[in-house]
Design an enzyme around this catalytic site. Structure first.
Site, mmCIF file in Angstrom:
data_model
loop_
_atom_site.group_PDB
_atom_site.id
_atom_site.type_symbol
_atom_site.label_atom_id
_atom_site.label_comp_id
_atom_site.label_asym_id
_atom_site.label_seq_id
_atom_site.Cartn_x
_atom_site.Cartn_y
_atom_site.Cartn_z
ATOM 1 N N ASP A 12 112.098 -22.611 43.736
ATOM 2 C CA ASP A 12 112.670 -23.130 44.990
ATOM 3 C C ASP A 12 111.936 -22.630 46.233
ATOM 4 O O ASP A 12 112.534 -22.400 47.275
ATOM 5 C CB ASP A 12 114.168 -22.785 45.092
ATOM 6 C CG ASP A 12 114.909 -23.148 43.825
ATOM 7 O OD1 ASP A 12 114.698 -24.264 43.336
ATOM 8 O OD2 ASP A 12 115.674 -22.308 43.311
ATOM 9 N N LYS A 15 107.608 -25.904 46.754
ATOM 10 C CA LYS A 15 106.276 -26.277 46.237
ATOM 11 C C LYS A 15 105.993 -27.770 46.401
ATOM 12 O O LYS A 15 104.875 -28.170 46.684
ATOM 13 C CB LYS A 15 106.163 -25.914 44.743
ATOM 14 C CG LYS A 15 106.231 -24.424 44.485
ATOM 15 C CD LYS A 15 106.175 -24.115 43.001
ATOM 16 C CE LYS A 15 107.458 -24.437 42.251
ATOM 17 N NZ LYS A 15 108.611 -23.586 42.591
ATOM 18 N N GLY A 39 113.473 -28.674 40.174
ATOM 19 C CA GLY A 39 114.000 -29.603 41.166
ATOM 20 C C GLY A 39 113.004 -29.713 42.292
ATOM 21 O O GLY A 39 112.742 -28.742 42.980
ATOM 22 N N HIS A 40 112.397 -30.858 42.446
ATOM 23 C CA HIS A 40 111.457 -31.056 43.556
ATOM 24 C C HIS A 40 112.093 -32.007 44.538
ATOM 25 O O HIS A 40 112.510 -33.086 44.152
ATOM 26 C CB HIS A 40 110.164 -31.736 43.102
ATOM 27 C CG HIS A 40 109.488 -31.065 41.970
ATOM 28 N ND1 HIS A 40 108.762 -29.907 42.111
ATOM 29 C CD2 HIS A 40 109.408 -31.393 40.666
ATOM 30 C CE1 HIS A 40 108.284 -29.556 40.941
ATOM 31 N NE2 HIS A 40 108.660 -30.431 40.044
ATOM 32 N N GLN A 227 109.177 -23.872 38.829
ATOM 33 C CA GLN A 227 109.815 -22.544 38.825
ATOM 34 C C GLN A 227 108.913 -21.499 39.527
ATOM 35 O O GLN A 227 108.091 -21.882 40.336
ATOM 36 C CB GLN A 227 110.190 -22.103 37.414
ATOM 37 C CG GLN A 227 111.360 -22.875 36.823
ATOM 38 C CD GLN A 227 110.944 -24.094 36.033
ATOM 39 O OE1 GLN A 227 109.923 -24.091 35.367
ATOM 40 N NE2 GLN A 227 111.721 -25.141 36.088
HETATM 41 P P1 IMP Z 1 116.439 -22.482 32.259
HETATM 42 O O1 IMP Z 1 115.053 -22.747 32.735
HETATM 43 O O2 IMP Z 1 117.370 -23.636 32.470
HETATM 44 O O3 IMP Z 1 116.458 -21.976 30.837
HETATM 45 O O4 IMP Z 1 117.059 -21.306 33.139
HETATM 46 C C1 IMP Z 1 116.582 -19.974 33.055
HETATM 47 C C2 IMP Z 1 116.592 -19.311 34.420
HETATM 48 O O5 IMP Z 1 115.622 -19.925 35.251
HETATM 49 C C3 IMP Z 1 117.912 -19.416 35.168
HETATM 50 O O6 IMP Z 1 118.099 -18.232 35.940
HETATM 51 C C4 IMP Z 1 117.699 -20.606 36.079
HETATM 52 O O7 IMP Z 1 118.533 -20.569 37.207
HETATM 53 C C5 IMP Z 1 116.242 -20.407 36.438
HETATM 54 N N1 IMP Z 1 115.575 -21.655 36.822
HETATM 55 C C6 IMP Z 1 115.146 -22.642 36.006
HETATM 56 N N2 IMP Z 1 114.548 -23.617 36.696
HETATM 57 C C7 IMP Z 1 114.588 -23.259 37.988
HETATM 58 C C8 IMP Z 1 114.099 -23.851 39.193
HETATM 59 O O8 IMP Z 1 113.470 -24.920 39.211
HETATM 60 N N3 IMP Z 1 114.325 -23.129 40.333
HETATM 61 C C9 IMP Z 1 114.967 -21.933 40.332
HETATM 62 N N4 IMP Z 1 115.432 -21.340 39.243
HETATM 63 C C10 IMP Z 1 115.242 -21.999 38.073
#
Ligand code: IMP
Length: 443
Positions: A12, A15, A39-40, A227
């Site tokens: 977040d 990017k 999430g973009h 991420q």
């Molecule tokens: P997962 O990727 O859904 O398995 O989540 C694992 C961890 O990564 C959690 O703490 C999520 O909140 C975090 N996370 C996954 N994708 C994002 C993103 O795009 N932005 C911020 N945090 C993320």
């Protein structure tokens, strides 16, 4: 010449805006890890596009590639493509045949395991998209790959091997009922059809060959990390991480382009001027505790729109964490940085950053390798002269020198500590609200 965009913090960082800005010079934009957990938000001419899987370059008529390092939920992919088509765009998206498929049972298992962990307060706070279970199956050599969807016999074999195991896990280990997400026949029918659509639309590629040929033909390639560094499976705050490598090394393994290629190019770390975190894990500069700080966190959260793009969850807020950025820069080898959301910190009574940590009576400059030690770190804060609210549209037009002096001091400090020059400064969500100092495609 390639440009790799990497999140320096916890995801977040904004990017998408930079991928969109610099993607203008790219012909191909490649995602190399993650899936629809990302999430973009791309804002173009006042139109807002929220994407979780389709590379944000697709908004600008680029070829968007989901590399072999990605995990692909085809339902999400087609939903996003269909929604973009309804808005008049025609995204050209290619999917690596070596990428793994997120199956309905992966999403179910993600939820089931989070629920089980939450009984002892150990849940990760995942996005619930099935990311971890899919990467588990990849590494466990029992995954279903995009290429398997194209061959009904292979698909059937894969499902017949793996689905009974998943069913047994749900029923016998977790003591729950397995629903249609664990039904071989139903899965086979749906995913065979998905394979047909992928083939009809000519979307699947041998990613390594595809990128080689495009580069041979003179195309510019951008790698879009999703991420951030601190949720990288290797370099992040394990176990509060995602299951892939958002750091720059992932661009090579996750796409089939050699590290010598990405290494000769630019690696730009995207930094948010403060910190946010979704989900659990340490955050030494977190603004919480007394009422005054909570108000500050609320203010920044509201002003910065810090609510999850995928889940809508309010994000935790903290001051910029410099040990985190030093770590990120070392792991990915930043050649430049872009600092976003500088406008969000304007008008505050105080601006601080975590310059270092204090751990067991010693000052440390980067993040300790164990999450338990990181959680014990206290921030050593450094104060900056706050900067006022200004007309950011005018500043965007006038350039870097028009930034308030406090903001420039802040940016120069960050650049010095990270050891990389500032290539861009974000002062608002629209592409026109980014001050560009250097286009990485110009080398
Ligand atoms: P997962 O990727 O859904 O398995 O989540 C694992 C961890 O990564 C959690 O703490 C999520 O909140 C975090 N996370 C996954 N994708 C994002 C993103 O795009 N932005 C911020 N945090 C993320």
């Amino acid at each position: 010449m390639t440009v790799t965009i990497v999140g320096s913090q916890l995801g977040d960082e904004g990017k998408g805006a930079l991928v969109d800005l610099w993607g203008g010079a790219a012909d191909v934009v490649v995602r190399y890890q993650g899936g629809d957990n990302a999430g973009h938000t791309v804002v173009e001419g006042g139109e807002e596009y929220k994407l979780s899987l389709v590379p944000s370059g697709a908004v600008r008529d680029k070829v968007g590639v989901l590399g072999n390092g990605c995990v692909v939920n085809p339902r999400t992919l087609f939903d996003e493509i269909d929604a973009l088509r309804e808005r008049g765009l025609d995204p050209d998206v290619r999917v690596a045949e070596r990428a793994h498929v997120i199956m309905p049972y992966h999403r179910r298992l993600d939820g089931i395991e989070e629920e089980a962990k939450s009984e002892s307060g150990d849940e990760v706070g995942t996005t619930g998209r099935g990311i971890g279970p899919t990467y588990e199956d990849k590494v466990g050599r029992r995954g279903v790959r995009v290429g398997d969807l194209l061959d009904p016999e292979v698909l059937r074999d894969r499902l017949e091997y793996v689905v009974p195991q998943k069913r047994a896990l749900v029923e016998k280990v977790f003591g729950l009922d397995a629903d249609e997400a664990f039904d071989v026949d139903a899965l086979y029918e749906e995913y065979r059809e998905i394979g047909e659509r992928l083939a009809e639309e000519g979307m699947t590629v041998n990613c390594s060959d595809f990128l080689y040929e495009r580069r041979q033909a003179g195309d510019e390639v951008m790698f879009e990390g999703a991420q951030g560094t601190l949720i990288d499976i290797d370099h992040g705050s394990y176990p509060y991480v995602t299951s892939s490598n958002p750091t720059a090394g992932g661009a090579a393994t996750g796409s089939g382009v050699g590290p010598t290629v990405t290494g000769r190019g630019e690696v730009v770390g995207i930094v948010k001027a403060y910190l946010s975190r979704v989900g659990k894990g340490p955050m030494p500069t977190e603004l919480d505790g007394d009422d005054r700080e909570e108000t500050l966190a609320d203010h920044i959260r509201e002003k910065g729109g810090e609510f999850g793009t995928v889940t809508g969850r309010p994000r935790r807020i903290g001051w910029l964490d410099i040990p985190m950025l030093r770590h990120a820069s070392r792991v990915s080898g930043f050649t430049g940085i872009a600092v976003n959301h500088v406008d969000v910190l304007a008008g505050l009574d105080e601006v601080q950053v975590g310059h270092a940590y204090e751990l067991d009576g010693e000052e440390v400059e980067t993040i300790p390798s164990t999450t338990e030690r990181w959680a014990r770190c206290e921030p050593v804060l450094k104060e900056f002269e706050p900067w006022p609210e200004v007309d950011w549209t005018a500043v965007a037009g006038d350039g870097y020198d028009a930034l308030p002096s406090g903001a420039r001091d802040y940016l120069n400090y960050v650049s010095d500590e990270v050891g990389a020059p500032v290539y861009a400064v974000g002062i608002g969500p629209d592409r026109a609200e980014t001050i560009e100092l250097h286009d990485p495609f110009e080398g």
